[in-house]
Write an enzyme that holds these catalytic residues in place. Structure first.
Site, mmCIF file in Angstrom:
data_model
loop_
_atom_site.group_PDB
_atom_site.id
_atom_site.type_symbol
_atom_site.label_atom_id
_atom_site.label_comp_id
_atom_site.label_asym_id
_atom_site.label_seq_id
_atom_site.Cartn_x
_atom_site.Cartn_y
_atom_site.Cartn_z
ATOM 1 N N VAL B 37 0.842 -1.202 0.000
ATOM 2 C CA VAL B 37 0.000 0.000 0.000
ATOM 3 C C VAL B 37 0.882 1.258 0.000
ATOM 4 C CG1 VAL B 37 -1.515 1.390 1.494
ATOM 5 C CG2 VAL B 37 -2.093 -0.997 1.007
ATOM 6 N N HIS B 38 1.939 1.238 0.795
ATOM 7 C CA HIS B 38 2.799 2.424 0.853
ATOM 8 C C HIS B 38 3.531 2.663 -0.460
ATOM 9 C CE1 HIS B 38 1.893 2.589 5.108
ATOM 10 N NE2 HIS B 38 2.383 3.816 5.078
ATOM 11 N N LYS B 39 4.004 1.578 -1.053
ATOM 12 C CA LYS B 39 4.686 1.695 -2.340
ATOM 13 C C LYS B 39 3.712 2.276 -3.370
ATOM 14 C CE LYS B 39 7.379 -1.350 -5.314
ATOM 15 N NZ LYS B 39 7.675 -2.762 -5.589
#
Lengths: 292, 199
Positions: B37-39
């Site tokens: 999700v962060h990527k």
């Protein structure tokens, strides 16, 4: 052995490993709690850990949401039983994943896709050792956060002035604890192998984590090294979850393995407070004869 | 120590009042976000929900059930440091009120917390049942293509306990413990092992 009984045994062994924190570890955390300053963050953190572990035992639900990667060690006489046990472990892993006891923790590096059932190339990891006597199965579920804190030193190492002796080993172990801070979910347990090669060192270090926390190393010098490392690690002030406090390690378990004269590896398997491992003896039908 | 009750959305004036060492409990909406999700968010991806003022929880839960009937069976934090390459950008672009996780974060995140009135809340690692009790409902799930633990789960929480370990004034309890323990390490190095080595 009977296929169905073996399956039931493996299902029960893995389910318990995931949901019931071993008593020796619970006891060590209780002792740690008593040693922390009243009203401290460290004590509050250990309280939360104890409450959560009791809840997971009562409800037979995962101790930690990272239900880890499964390592199984089978000790058996040669024969077909080993094949039955291996297959039963894989089947139980798939079933427990579907039941929501095991999280989907296996990613195929080729596709970056989660396999969805915790099985894949080389997963779960099962090792078999031929031995006389009753069949023994050991299971460990080790979380990824603590696995990331595991490390290997090749001595001599100038950065920490570690030479090729037990003083050098001590420096490695304290360095590993300091590097990990709270990130491996302290208070942790170190499984350590002195010697071996790059591959066997990691496996032997991990095997040390099967030892009970209150056992005493039969080698007096290793027993002293274990005690020294625990006491000194706990003087660093890293504390539970790295938030400060008196308990950074619950234990340190060290073994040795023959080394090539040119090599001197010190391998550390860092395990979180939620060290999940159980071992059983199977009877001749495949049922659980005893928890050992 | 008194518990500070926090509710989402977290407004900047509330966040500015928090300091490291404060014990809080959080009620409202948080979304889970791990590595994928962060990527995704840091490389131009759009969040499926408006994240402003919400908590982003570094957590890959164990979930049972099916669409519309999800139940969280375990939900502790994962190691936050893995999101360090992405977190500052995510904070800057989407303005969450809090980041929840374990183990603390690095310099880039510390700067972003200061610049955008965000706070890092430390949640006890491994305490999956204690924490799952505080999740009252799964509101929605997005980005399921990342796999169940990596998807974005939108959760309603009540009285989720946490500790402020990085505040928006630039203080970090993790940094403090690291520095103090380094002094301890150097002291311990000064006391060599007395067991000797077999020769």
């Amino acid at each position: 052995m009977e296929e169905d009984r073996v399956y039931q045994s493996m299902h029960e062994l893995i389910r318990r490993t995931c949901t019931d924190l071993p008593q020796d570890i619970l006891d060590a955390i209780e002792n740690a709690r008593a040693a922390e300053r009243a009203g401290s963050i460290a004590q509050a953190t250990l309280d939360t850990i104890l409450k959560s572990s009791r809840l997971s035992r009562e409800r037979t639900l995962p101790i930690c949401q990272d239900t880890g990667a499964l390592l199984a060690l089978i000790q058996s006489r040669p024969g077909m039983d080993v094949v039955l046990i291996e297959e039963a472990i894989r089947k139980a892993v798939r079933a427990l994943t579907a039941e929501g006891i095991l999280r989907q923790n296996c990613v195929d590096p080729l596709t970056d896709r989660n396999t969805g059932d915790n099985t894949g190339q080389g997963a779960p990891q099962i090792h078999c050792e031929l031995a006389d006597g009753p069949t023994v199965v050991r299971v460990m579920l080790k979380g990824g956060g603590s696995e990331n804190m595991s490390t290997q030193y090749s001595l001599p190492m100038a950065r920490i002035q570690a030479g090729r002796d037990f003083e050098g080993v001590r420096r490695c172990l304290l360095d590993a604890v300091h590097q990990a801070q709270g990130q491996g979910c302290a208070p942790g347990i170190l499984g350590v192998c002195i010697g071996g090669d790059r591959a066997s060192g990691y496996l032997e270090a991990k095997r040390q984590l099967f030892r009970r926390l209150d056992d005493v190393n039969p080698s007096p010098v290793l027993a002293l090294l274990e005690q020294t490392v625990v006491a000194q690690a706990n003087s660093l002030g890293i504390g539970p979850m790295g938030l400060g406090g008196r308990t950074t390690l619950l234990g340190c378990k060290i073994c040795v393995a023959g080394r090539h004269p040119a090599c001197f590896f010190v391998t550390v398997s860092y395990s979180c407070w939620a060290t999940r491992r159980y071992q059983v003896e199977l009877d001749t039908t495949g049922g659980i004869g005893a928890w050992i | 120590m008194d518990l500070i009750h926090l509710t989402t959305p977290l407004f900047p004036e509330v966040v500015r009042g928090l300091a490291i060492g404060d014990m809080v409990d959080l009620t409202g909406t948080i979304v889970t976000g791990r590595d994928q999700v962060h990527k995704y968010l840091a490389s131009g991806g759009k969040p499926p929900v408006d994240l402003s003022g919400l908590g982003i929880y570094h957590c890959g839960p164990v979930v049972v059930g099916k669409e519309g009937h999800w139940r969280i069976s375990a939900a502790g934090p994962t190691t936050s440091m893995r999101e360090e390459p992405y977190q500052a950008e995510v904070i800057e672009r989407f303005r969450p009120g809090a980041i929840l996780g374990k183990g603390g974060m690095g310099e880039k995140t510390r700067a972003a917390l200061m610049a955008h009135d965000c706070v890092y809340l430390h949640v006890t690692g491994g305490a999956a049942q204690f924490l799952a009790e505080r999740i009252v409902r799964v509101e929605a799930v997005y980005l399921q293509e990342f796999g169940q633990p990596e998807a974005m789960w939108v959760l309603s929480v009540r009285n989720l306990p946490a500790l402020v370990t990085m505040d928006c004034r630039g203080s970090s309890l993790h940094e403090r413990v690291r520095e103090e323990s380094l002094a301890g390490l150097n002291a311990a190095y000064g006391a060599p092992f007395t067991g000797g080595h077999p020769r």
